[in-house]
Design a protein around this motif. Sequence first.
Motif, PDB file in Angstrom:
ATOM      1  N   UNK A  22      45.497  29.986  37.415  1.00 27.09           N
ATOM      2  CA  UNK A  22      46.526  30.585  38.241  1.00 27.09           C
ATOM      3  C   UNK A  22      46.170  30.727  39.711  1.00 27.09           C
ATOM      4  N   UNK A  23      44.936  30.465  40.074  1.00 27.47           N
ATOM      5  CA  UNK A  23      44.510  30.630  41.461  1.00 27.47           C
ATOM      6  C   UNK A  23      45.222  29.611  42.349  1.00 27.47           C
ATOM      7  N   UNK A  24      45.827  30.097  43.449  1.00 28.87           N
ATOM      8  CA  UNK A  24      46.552  29.192  44.322  1.00 28.87           C
ATOM      9  C   UNK A  24      45.611  28.443  45.267  1.00 28.87           C
ATOM     10  N   UNK A  25      46.148  27.508  46.026  1.00 23.85           N
ATOM     11  CA  UNK A  25      45.332  26.644  46.872  1.00 23.85           C
ATOM     12  C   UNK A  25      44.577  27.442  47.941  1.00 23.85           C
ATOM     13  N   UNK A  26      45.242  28.449  48.498  1.00 29.70           N
ATOM     14  CA  UNK A  26      44.575  29.266  49.504  1.00 29.70           C
ATOM     15  C   UNK A  26      43.407  30.034  48.896  1.00 29.70           C
ATOM     16  N   UNK A  27      43.593  30.478  47.661  1.00 34.91           N
ATOM     17  CA  UNK A  27      42.508  31.164  46.963  1.00 34.91           C
ATOM     18  C   UNK A  27      41.321  30.256  46.739  1.00 34.91           C
ATOM     19  N   UNK A  28      41.579  28.991  46.356  1.00 37.41           N
ATOM     20  CA  UNK A  28      40.491  28.029  46.154  1.00 37.41           C
ATOM     21  C   UNK A  28      39.757  27.752  47.462  1.00 37.41           C
ATOM     22  N   UNK A  29      40.496  27.678  48.559  1.00 32.69           N
ATOM     23  CA  UNK A  29      39.861  27.453  49.852  1.00 32.69           C
ATOM     24  C   UNK A  29      38.954  28.615  50.226  1.00 32.69           C
ATOM     25  N   UNK A  30      39.445  29.839  50.019  1.00 30.22           N
ATOM     26  CA  UNK A  30      38.648  31.014  50.359  1.00 30.22           C
ATOM     27  C   UNK A  30      37.430  31.143  49.442  1.00 30.22           C
ATOM     28  N   UNK A  31      37.629  30.855  48.150  1.00 26.01           N
ATOM     29  CA  UNK A  31      36.508  30.935  47.216  1.00 26.01           C
ATOM     30  C   UNK A  31      35.440  29.909  47.566  1.00 26.01           C
ATOM     31  N   UNK A  32      35.880  28.688  47.895  1.00 25.89           N
ATOM     32  CA  UNK A  32      34.936  27.641  48.285  1.00 25.89           C
ATOM     33  C   UNK A  32      34.182  28.035  49.552  1.00 25.89           C
ATOM     34  N   UNK A  33      34.910  28.552  50.540  1.00 32.62           N
ATOM     35  CA  UNK A  33      34.271  29.007  51.781  1.00 32.62           C
ATOM     36  C   UNK A  33      33.267  30.109  51.514  1.00 32.62           C
ATOM     37  N   UNK A  34      33.640  31.070  50.684  1.00 32.08           N
ATOM     38  CA  UNK A  34      32.755  32.202  50.406  1.00 32.08           C
ATOM     39  C   UNK A  34      31.465  31.760  49.732  1.00 32.08           C
ATOM     40  N   UNK A  35      31.595  30.862  48.728  1.00 34.65           N
ATOM     41  CA  UNK A  35      30.392  30.397  48.045  1.00 34.65           C
ATOM     42  C   UNK A  35      29.521  29.539  48.959  1.00 34.65           C
ATOM     43  N   UNK A  36      30.134  28.761  49.831  1.00 30.96           N
ATOM     44  CA  UNK A  36      29.359  27.956  50.783  1.00 30.96           C
ATOM     45  C   UNK A  36      28.528  28.869  51.686  1.00 30.96           C
ATOM     46  N   UNK A  37      29.139  29.920  52.193  1.00 21.52           N
ATOM     47  CA  UNK A  37      28.415  30.864  53.048  1.00 21.52           C
ATOM     48  C   UNK A  37      27.333  31.605  52.264  1.00 21.52           C
ATOM     49  N   UNK A  38      27.640  31.948  51.016  1.00 19.21           N
ATOM     50  CA  UNK A  38      26.652  32.622  50.172  1.00 19.21           C
ATOM     51  C   UNK A  38      25.433  31.739  49.967  1.00 19.21           C
ATOM     52  N   UNK A  39      25.655  30.464  49.698  1.00 11.75           N
ATOM     53  CA  UNK A  39      24.535  29.561  49.467  1.00 11.75           C
ATOM     54  C   UNK A  39      23.701  29.357  50.738  1.00 11.75           C
ATOM     55  N   UNK A  40      24.335  29.367  51.886  1.00 11.91           N
ATOM     56  CA  UNK A  40      23.578  29.297  53.135  1.00 11.91           C
ATOM     57  C   UNK A  40      22.672  30.523  53.259  1.00 11.91           C
ATOM     58  N   UNK A  41      23.226  31.683  52.969  1.00 13.35           N
ATOM     59  CA  UNK A  41      22.435  32.921  53.044  1.00 13.35           C
ATOM     60  C   UNK A  41      21.289  32.899  52.033  1.00 13.35           C
ATOM     61  N   UNK A  42      21.542  32.378  50.837  1.00 12.64           N
ATOM     62  CA  UNK A  42      20.501  32.310  49.817  1.00 12.64           C
ATOM     63  C   UNK A  42      19.400  31.341  50.217  1.00 12.64           C
TER      64      UNK A  42
END
Length: 208
Positions: free
Chosen positions: A130-150
Amino acid sequence: MSELDKSREEPTGGARLLIDFGPLLVFFLANFFAPVPGPIKIFYATGAFMIAMIAAMLFSQIRFGKISPMLWFSGLMVVVMGGITIWLHDETFIKIKPTLYYTLIAAILGFGLYTGRPLLKAVLGSTYPGLDEEGWKKLTRNWALFFVCMAILNEAVWRNTTTNFWVGFKLWGAIPLTFLFAIANVPMLIKHGMNLTDAKPAEPGPVE
């Protein structure tokens, strides 16, 4: 259950934990209990880590009929960097493996966003129904930033602490941080249409 149904089944619960975190637990225990002098323990632990990762991949293939792309990537990194570590007898390579893993995943996710393709949707589409396209974009962005921090955090830890502390951090630091980050994304996911009834909360792949 037919072979076709098994191939479509996703790892959940204990099986998911075993696949994603089992090899890391083996790495920690092997480093702690290896009956050898302290400086050599990391090489025994690395060998055990490689074996456990291969076992996790085989279990996933046999039990669920497939090996996820993230598990393939993680397993390849463990085998290659672990093999170099043991071959050269240099623990630096196994220590920078998480940095390389996190950086590469962040780069792939970032490239997907840049080209208009939130790649997490292809990997985790059934996990967040049920996640919409904007949600997928934000989730992808968030995980990308998280992995940079890790990646940055891993570099700071292994360069400024002992090997035993770094091994412990992988188990007692990286895993809780990943779970907390996944939970922190839930309000955003709900706002963008995620169906809580059918959702299967998960992080993108094994913790490194």
